[in-house]
Design a protein around this motif. Structure first.
Motif, PDB file in Angstrom:
ATOM      1  N   VAL A  35       0.818  -1.222   0.000  1.00  0.00           N
ATOM      2  CA  VAL A  35       0.000   0.000   0.000  1.00  0.00           C
ATOM      3  C   VAL A  35       0.846   1.265   0.000  1.00  0.00           C
ATOM      4  O   VAL A  35       0.311   2.362   0.030  1.00  0.00           O
ATOM      5  N   ILE A  36       2.168   1.108  -0.025  1.00  0.00           N
ATOM      6  CA  ILE A  36       3.065   2.256  -0.090  1.00  0.00           C
ATOM      7  C   ILE A  36       3.752   2.251  -1.450  1.00  0.00           C
ATOM      8  O   ILE A  36       4.485   1.312  -1.776  1.00  0.00           O
ATOM      9  N   PRO A  37       3.486   3.272  -2.282  1.00  0.00           N
ATOM     10  CA  PRO A  37       3.985   3.274  -3.666  1.00  0.00           C
ATOM     11  C   PRO A  37       5.487   3.061  -3.792  1.00  0.00           C
ATOM     12  O   PRO A  37       5.945   2.363  -4.685  1.00  0.00           O
ATOM     13  N   SER A  38       6.269   3.649  -2.890  1.00  0.00           N
ATOM     14  CA  SER A  38       7.728   3.568  -3.013  1.00  0.00           C
ATOM     15  C   SER A  38       8.268   2.161  -2.754  1.00  0.00           C
ATOM     16  O   SER A  38       9.417   1.867  -3.067  1.00  0.00           O
ATOM     17  N   LEU A  39       7.426   1.269  -2.186  1.00  0.00           N
ATOM     18  CA  LEU A  39       7.878  -0.092  -1.878  1.00  0.00           C
ATOM     19  C   LEU A  39       7.348  -1.131  -2.857  1.00  0.00           C
ATOM     20  O   LEU A  39       7.764  -2.282  -2.821  1.00  0.00           O
ATOM     21  N   THR A  40       6.414  -0.728  -3.726  1.00  0.00           N
ATOM     22  CA  THR A  40       5.807  -1.692  -4.644  1.00  0.00           C
ATOM     23  C   THR A  40       6.780  -2.180  -5.721  1.00  0.00           C
ATOM     24  O   THR A  40       6.518  -3.189  -6.378  1.00  0.00           O
ATOM     25  N   LYS A  41       7.891  -1.480  -5.902  1.00  0.00           N
ATOM     26  CA  LYS A  41       8.858  -1.897  -6.924  1.00  0.00           C
ATOM     27  C   LYS A  41       9.682  -3.108  -6.477  1.00  0.00           C
ATOM     28  O   LYS A  41      10.358  -3.741  -7.285  1.00  0.00           O
ATOM     29  N   PHE A  42       9.627  -3.423  -5.176  1.00  0.00           N
ATOM     30  CA  PHE A  42      10.345  -4.597  -4.671  1.00  0.00           C
ATOM     31  C   PHE A  42       9.456  -5.831  -4.772  1.00  0.00           C
ATOM     32  O   PHE A  42       8.237  -5.738  -4.588  1.00  0.00           O
ATOM     33  N   PRO A  43      10.022  -7.001  -5.055  1.00  0.00           N
ATOM     34  CA  PRO A  43       9.212  -8.228  -5.117  1.00  0.00           C
ATOM     35  C   PRO A  43       8.516  -8.491  -3.782  1.00  0.00           C
ATOM     36  O   PRO A  43       9.158  -8.455  -2.726  1.00  0.00           O
ATOM     37  N   PRO A  44       7.205  -8.760  -3.793  1.00  0.00           N
ATOM     38  CA  PRO A  44       6.468  -9.004  -2.544  1.00  0.00           C
ATOM     39  C   PRO A  44       7.043 -10.150  -1.711  1.00  0.00           C
ATOM     40  O   PRO A  44       7.065 -10.074  -0.485  1.00  0.00           O
ATOM     41  N   VAL A  45       7.508 -11.200  -2.388  1.00  0.00           N
ATOM     42  CA  VAL A  45       8.053 -12.353  -1.666  1.00  0.00           C
ATOM     43  C   VAL A  45       9.288 -11.951  -0.864  1.00  0.00           C
ATOM     44  O   VAL A  45       9.472 -12.365   0.295  1.00  0.00           O
ATOM     45  N   LEU A  46      10.133 -11.096  -1.466  1.00  0.00           N
ATOM     46  CA  LEU A  46      11.342 -10.646  -0.784  1.00  0.00           C
ATOM     47  C   LEU A  46      10.997  -9.851   0.463  1.00  0.00           C
ATOM     48  O   LEU A  46      11.607 -10.043   1.529  1.00  0.00           O
ATOM     49  N   LEU A  47      10.003  -8.970   0.364  1.00  0.00           N
ATOM     50  CA  LEU A  47       9.623  -8.143   1.507  1.00  0.00           C
ATOM     51  C   LEU A  47       8.943  -8.971   2.598  1.00  0.00           C
ATOM     52  O   LEU A  47       9.128  -8.712   3.784  1.00  0.00           O
ATOM     53  N   LYS A  48       8.170  -9.978   2.200  1.00  0.00           N
ATOM     54  CA  LYS A  48       7.501 -10.820   3.187  1.00  0.00           C
ATOM     55  C   LYS A  48       8.488 -11.673   3.974  1.00  0.00           C
ATOM     56  O   LYS A  48       8.307 -11.929   5.165  1.00  0.00           O
ATOM     57  N   THR A  49       9.531 -12.125   3.289  1.00  0.00           N
ATOM     58  CA  THR A  49      10.516 -12.988   3.954  1.00  0.00           C
ATOM     59  C   THR A  49      11.658 -12.188   4.579  1.00  0.00           C
ATOM     60  O   THR A  49      12.487 -12.762   5.292  1.00  0.00           O
TER      61      THR A  49
END
Length: 317
Positions: free
Chosen positions: A271-285
Motif C-alpha cells: 500500500v506504499i507506492p515507493s515499496l511496490t517496486k520490490f518483489p512481494p516475496v522478498l519483503l515478506k521474507t
C-alpha cells in the motif's frame, strides 16, 4: 521519502511493543538460568484469555476502554499461571527445558482453539472494539520527533516503555536483580551465599509468563483485532531479539525495534507506492532472513548467562 517513513513509523512502534515486552520476559527467565522457548505458546494463552475476557465484558457492559485493560491484566495473570507448567518441569523435575517449552507451544495452540470453538462456536474471538490510537497533546506537534513518536500511538506503548525502565532498574540496581543474575551465572555460588535458587528461577519463569501473556493480549488489541490461535510468530522473533540484544535491556529495545520495523515494511509494502517496486516475496521474507543472518553473525559473540539451560542440583558443586 520522509512521508513514507512518517506513515510506517507508528505501525513499526505498535509492532515493536509486543515484541519488546515478550523479550523482556525472556530476559528475566534466562537471567535466572531457565531457557523458555515456550513464549509463543504463552502469548497465545494470553491472547486467548485477554480476548475472551474483553469479549465477555464488551457484550455485557459495552465497548468501554476499561474492559480492554481488565483483559490485559487477566492475560498477564493467566500467562503467569500457565508458565508454572514450564517452571515445575524445568526446576522441580529437571526436565529438558527445550522440550518443555516446545510442549507449552503445542498445548497452547491446540487448547485455546478447542476452547474458543466450544465457547464462541468458532475458533475465533472477535473484539467489538480494540484499543484506540491517540495523539499526545503538545508532544505530537514537536518537529520531526512528534509525528514519529507521539502521533497515532497506543497507551500500551507508554505502559510497556515504563515497564522496561522499571525492569531494567530492578535487574541492575537492586539486590533482587543481583540475586537473579547470580542464579543464571553461578547458581551453586549463589546457593552457597544463602540464595534460594529454585525460588529465584520460579520468579524468572513466572515473570516471563506474565509478560508473554501481556504481550499476546497487546498484540490482540492493537494489531490483530481477533483471536485465531496464532500470534504470527512474535514469540520466536522475541527469542531472536533477546539473542540479538545480547541479553541486555537496551540491546533488546534496539533489536525489537529493528525486527518490528522490518516486519512492518513487509506488511504494508503493497500500500506504499515507493515499496511496490520490490518483489512481494522478498519483503515478506525479509524479517526472517534478517533474523537468520543476525543469529549467524552474532552466534560466536553471544554472551548468554553461563548456567542458562542447566538444571540446578542443590547436592552438586
Amino acid at each position: 521519502m520522509w512521508q513514507t517513513i512518517e506513515q510506517i513509523f507508528p505501525y513499526a512502534i505498535a509492532y515493536t511493543i509486543p515484541l519488546l515486552i515478550v523479550a523482556l520476559g525472556a530476559l528475566y527467565c534466562e537471567r535466572s538460568g531457565i531457557i523458555n522457548i515456550g513464549l509463543e505458546g504463552l502469548m497465545i494463552i494470553g491472547s486467548f484469555a485477554g480476548g475472551l475476557t474483553i469479549y465477555i465484558l464488551q457484550n455485557q457492559y459495552g465497548a468501554n476502554v476499561w474492559t480492554i485493560y481488565v483483559g490485559l491484566l487477566v492475560a498477564a495473570i493467566v500467562g503467569a499461571l500457565f508458565s508454572l507448567l514450564h517452571a515445575f518441569a524445568s526446576i522441580n523435575l529437571h526436565a529438558n527445558q527445550t522440550i518443555s517449552g516446545t510442549a507449552i507451544n503445542m498445548i497452547a495452540a491446540g487448547l485455546t482453539v478447542f476452547l474458543a470453538r466450544n465457547i464462541t462456536g468458532s475458533g475465533n474471538i472477535v473484539l467489538t472494539v480494540g484499543l484506540a490510537k491517540k495523539n499526545l497533546t503538545g508532544l505530537s506537534n514537536i518537529p520531526v520527533i512528534g509525528p514519529l513518536f507521539f502521533r497515532n500511538s497506543y497507551a500500551t506503548t507508554w505502559i510497556v516503555l515504563l515497564i522496561l525502565i522499571v525492569l531494567t532498574f530492578i535487574l541492575y540496581k537492586t539486590a533482587f536483580g543481583l540475586r537473579l543474575r547470580a542464579c543464571g551465572e553461578h547458581p551453586h555460588a549463589a546457593d552457597a551465599a544463602g540464595i534460594n535458587v529454585s525460588r529465584m528461577r520460579y520468579i524468572g519463569v513466572l515473570t516471563s509468563g506474565a509478560l508473554a501473556g501481556l504481550g499476546g493480549a497487546i498484540y490482540l488489541v492493537t494489531i490483530a483485532g481477533e483471536f485465531n490461535g496464532s500470534v504470527s510468530g512474535i514469540g520466536f522473533l522475541a527469542l531472536a531479539a533477546l539473542i540479538f540484544g545480547q541479553w541486555k535491556p537496551l540491546g533488546i529495545l534496539a533489536s525489537t525495534f529493528f525486527f518490528g520495523f522490518a516486519t512492518t515494511i513487509a506488511n504494508v509494502s503493497q500500500v506504499i507506492p515507493s515499496l511496490t517496486k520490490f518483489p512481494p516475496v522478498l519483503l515478506k521474507t525479509f524479517p526472517y532472513i534478517v533474523t537468520l543472518l543476525a543469529l549467524i553473525i552474532f552466534s560466536k559473540s553471544t554472551q548468554a548467562p553461563k548456567a542458562s539451560g542447566e538444571p540446578f542440583d542443590h547436592g552438586k558443586r
